[in-house]
Scaffold this motif. Structure first.
Motif, PDB file in Angstrom:
ATOM      1  N   GLY A 145      -2.278   6.978   1.288  1.00  0.00           N
ATOM      2  CA  GLY A 145      -3.582   7.030   0.637  1.00  0.00           C
ATOM      3  C   GLY A 145      -3.532   6.852  -0.866  1.00  0.00           C
ATOM      4  N   MET A 146      -4.691   7.046  -1.483  1.00  0.00           N
ATOM      5  CA  MET A 146      -4.812   6.804  -2.922  1.00  0.00           C
ATOM      6  C   MET A 146      -3.821   7.649  -3.707  1.00  0.00           C
ATOM      7  N   PRO A 147      -3.258   7.079  -4.777  1.00  0.00           N
ATOM      8  CA  PRO A 147      -2.355   7.857  -5.633  1.00  0.00           C
ATOM      9  C   PRO A 147      -3.132   8.843  -6.512  1.00  0.00           C
TER      10      PRO A 147
ATOM     11  N   SER B 285      -4.486   1.012 -10.673  1.00  0.00           N
ATOM     12  CA  SER B 285      -3.908   0.391  -9.478  1.00  0.00           C
ATOM     13  C   SER B 285      -4.063  -1.124  -9.532  1.00  0.00           C
TER      14      SER B 285
ATOM     15  N   ASP C 207      -7.666  -4.781  -3.174  1.00  0.00           N
ATOM     16  CA  ASP C 207      -8.583  -3.788  -2.602  1.00  0.00           C
ATOM     17  C   ASP C 207      -8.031  -2.393  -2.875  1.00  0.00           C
ATOM     18  N   CYS C 208      -7.931  -2.051  -4.164  1.00  0.00           N
ATOM     19  CA  CYS C 208      -7.302  -0.774  -4.519  1.00  0.00           C
ATOM     20  C   CYS C 208      -8.162   0.028  -5.493  1.00  0.00           C
ATOM     21  N   ASP C 209      -9.391  -0.356  -5.673  1.00  0.00           N
ATOM     22  CA  ASP C 209     -10.449   0.437  -6.318  1.00  0.00           C
ATOM     23  C   ASP C 209     -10.269   0.728  -7.808  1.00  0.00           C
TER      24      ASP C 209
ATOM     25  N   PHE D 170      -8.241   7.465   2.073  1.00  0.00           N
ATOM     26  CA  PHE D 170      -7.898   6.164   2.686  1.00  0.00           C
ATOM     27  C   PHE D 170      -6.477   6.151   3.264  1.00  0.00           C
TER      28      PHE D 170
ATOM     29  N   ASP E  66       0.873  -1.189   0.000  1.00  0.00           N
ATOM     30  CA  ASP E  66       0.000   0.000   0.000  1.00  0.00           C
ATOM     31  C   ASP E  66       0.902   1.228   0.000  1.00  0.00           C
ATOM     32  N   THR E  67       0.357   2.323  -0.544  1.00  0.00           N
ATOM     33  CA  THR E  67       1.114   3.574  -0.423  1.00  0.00           C
ATOM     34  C   THR E  67       1.232   3.945   1.057  1.00  0.00           C
ATOM     35  N   PHE E  68       0.138   3.693   1.809  1.00  0.00           N
ATOM     36  CA  PHE E  68      -0.113   4.124   3.198  1.00  0.00           C
ATOM     37  C   PHE E  68      -0.518   5.598   3.296  1.00  0.00           C
TER      38      PHE E  68
ATOM     39  N   GLY F  37       4.551   2.198  -0.608  1.00  0.00           N
ATOM     40  CA  GLY F  37       4.863   2.747  -1.935  1.00  0.00           C
ATOM     41  C   GLY F  37       3.866   2.269  -2.964  1.00  0.00           C
ATOM     42  N   LEU F  38       4.077   2.741  -4.185  1.00  0.00           N
ATOM     43  CA  LEU F  38       3.202   2.336  -5.289  1.00  0.00           C
ATOM     44  C   LEU F  38       3.492   0.895  -5.686  1.00  0.00           C
ATOM     45  N   PHE F  39       2.436   0.155  -6.046  1.00  0.00           N
ATOM     46  CA  PHE F  39       2.625  -1.230  -6.503  1.00  0.00           C
ATOM     47  C   PHE F  39       3.697  -1.271  -7.612  1.00  0.00           C
TER      48      PHE F  39
END
Ligand SMILES: C[S@@+](CC[C@H](N)C(=O)[O-])C[C@H]1O[C@@H](n2cnc3c(N)ncnc32)[C@H](O)[C@@H]1O
Length: 152
Positions: free
Chosen positions: A15-17, A83, A77-79, A31, A11-13, A57-59
């Motif tokens: 939140g969304m990129p 992602s 679970d990344c919408d 998030f 996860d980025t942690f 970080g980013l996938f």
């Protein structure tokens, strides 16, 4: 090699990129969840290093962190379409016959086949040849799949 299962959390942690795929609920920074909180919650249920590896970080930037073991369960679970595409790119080489893919956001975007996880999964199966068989639906928009890696 340890026979104990590993648990990876990508996860980025923060939140969304950056993205232009959704509405405000999916905007950059939504998030947000600290890696310390995630670590503490995992510890509370008995999950900690070395079996637990939380990868910030980013996938797309962390493909080298996935390790070399086959994936039993991959919770996506990344919408977003981009992602999910990047997550599948990261995990694709570790999918084996019978890997389970719970996709939390499968029917987001009004179940539009041209958006979100539906689009990313379709593109992934076309490119990889891996077949995804619906196992069960759950929650409001979620669906779990079984992987067939050499479908005949
Ligand atoms: C709806 S939240 C779910 C978080 C967590 N699974 C939960 O249930 O609390 C979506 C998560 O996907 C993460 N995410 C989305 N796109 C990402 C990407 N390209 N790389 C890394 N993380 C991403 C966001 O940071 C966010 O935490």
């Amino acid at each position: 090699m340890s026979s104990r299962p590993s648990f990876y959390g990508f996860d980025t942690f923060p939140g969304m990129p950056q993205n232009d795929e959704g509405d405000d609920t999916l905007a950059s920074g939504s998030f947000r969840a600290g890696i310390e909180i995630a670590t503490a919650r995992c510890r509370a249920v008995g999950l900690q290093a070395p079996e637990l590896q939380l990868v910030p970080g980013l996938f797309a930037d962390n493909a080298d962190r996935i390790g070399d073991r086959p994936a039993a369960i991959v919770h996506l679970d990344c919408d977003l379409h981009a992602s999910t595409r990047d997550a599948l790119c990261l995990i694709g080489p570790r999918l084996v016959q019978g890997s389970v893919l719970p996709c939390d956001d499968y029917d987001l975007f009004r179940a539009d086949n041209q958006a979100g996880q539906r689009r990313a999964l379709r593109e992934f199966t076309e490119a990889s040849g891996i077949q995804l068989e619906t196992w069960f639906a759950y929650g409001a928009a979620s669906r779990a799949f079984l992987c067939h890696v050499n479908p005949t």
